[in-house]
Design an enzyme around this catalytic site. Sequence first.
Site, PDB file in Angstrom:
ATOM      1  N   CYS A   1      -1.440  -5.446  10.990  1.00 28.85           N
ATOM      2  CA  CYS A   1      -0.194  -5.747  10.275  1.00 28.85           C
ATOM      3  C   CYS A   1       0.327  -4.612   9.410  1.00 28.85           C
ATOM      4  O   CYS A   1       1.394  -4.746   8.810  1.00 28.85           O
ATOM      5  CB  CYS A   1      -0.388  -6.992   9.417  1.00 28.85           C
TER       6      CYS A   1
ATOM      7  N   CYS B   1      -2.994 -10.433   7.011  1.00 25.01           N
ATOM      8  CA  CYS B   1      -3.038 -11.087   8.330  1.00 25.01           C
ATOM      9  C   CYS B   1      -4.354 -11.800   8.577  1.00 25.01           C
ATOM     10  O   CYS B   1      -4.542 -12.381   9.641  1.00 25.01           O
ATOM     11  CB  CYS B   1      -2.761 -10.081   9.442  1.00 25.01           C
TER      12      CYS B   1
ATOM     13  N   CYS C   1      -4.060  -1.596   7.971  1.00 27.27           N
ATOM     14  CA  CYS C   1      -4.535  -2.590   8.929  1.00 27.27           C
ATOM     15  C   CYS C   1      -3.908  -2.335  10.293  1.00 27.27           C
ATOM     16  O   CYS C   1      -2.683  -2.200  10.401  1.00 27.27           O
ATOM     17  CB  CYS C   1      -4.168  -3.984   8.433  1.00 27.27           C
TER      18      CYS C   1
ATOM     19  N   CYS D   1     -18.016  -1.310   4.893  1.00 27.87           N
ATOM     20  CA  CYS D   1     -18.389  -0.836   6.220  1.00 27.87           C
ATOM     21  C   CYS D   1     -17.393  -1.435   7.203  1.00 27.87           C
ATOM     22  O   CYS D   1     -17.429  -2.632   7.485  1.00 27.87           O
ATOM     23  CB  CYS D   1     -19.814  -1.324   6.491  1.00 27.87           C
TER      24      CYS D   1
ATOM     25  N   CYS E   1      -8.442  -8.511   5.986  1.00 24.86           N
ATOM     26  CA  CYS E   1      -7.119  -8.094   5.530  1.00 24.86           C
ATOM     27  C   CYS E   1      -6.472  -9.282   4.814  1.00 24.86           C
ATOM     28  O   CYS E   1      -6.412 -10.385   5.356  1.00 24.86           O
ATOM     29  CB  CYS E   1      -6.264  -7.668   6.722  1.00 24.86           C
TER      30      CYS E   1
HETATM   31 FE    FE Z   1      -3.675  -7.054   8.442  1.00 24.42          FE
END
Ligand code: FE
Length: 134
Positions: free
Chosen positions: A53, A102, A50, A122, A99
Amino acid sequence: MMKKDKTDRTDAEWKEILSAEQYRILRQKGTERAFTGEYNDIEEEGTYVCAGCGNPLFSSDTKYDSGSGWPSFYAPVADGHVEEKKDISHFMVRTEVLCAECNGHLGHVFPDGPKPTGMRYCINSASLKLKKDK
Ligand code: FE
């Protein structure tokens, strides 16, 4: 009181940490233009984490060329790393991918992917950071 995610960051903090494009996508559920993202064409080996984070999200092992113009994966790197949520915005019924750490917006998942899962995650390049294998 502003709602915080697991990282405990406020909106103002996210704005400071992320680039304008990352903020627009991760925190405001934006979408980058097709075929413009950094990772659309990339075939290097590693783990996509990510961009907000650092949570590991997708492995290059599951990346494939979907022709959509966005990085596409047929599975997340592990259970519990991404969350999926029904999204009825823009007059469509889609499944949003977030995610799990976060709560950042990553993209959408569609049931038209390759084997073994048949799913296509995607994902916006701006939501990702590739940690290359050594
Ligand atoms: Fe994240």
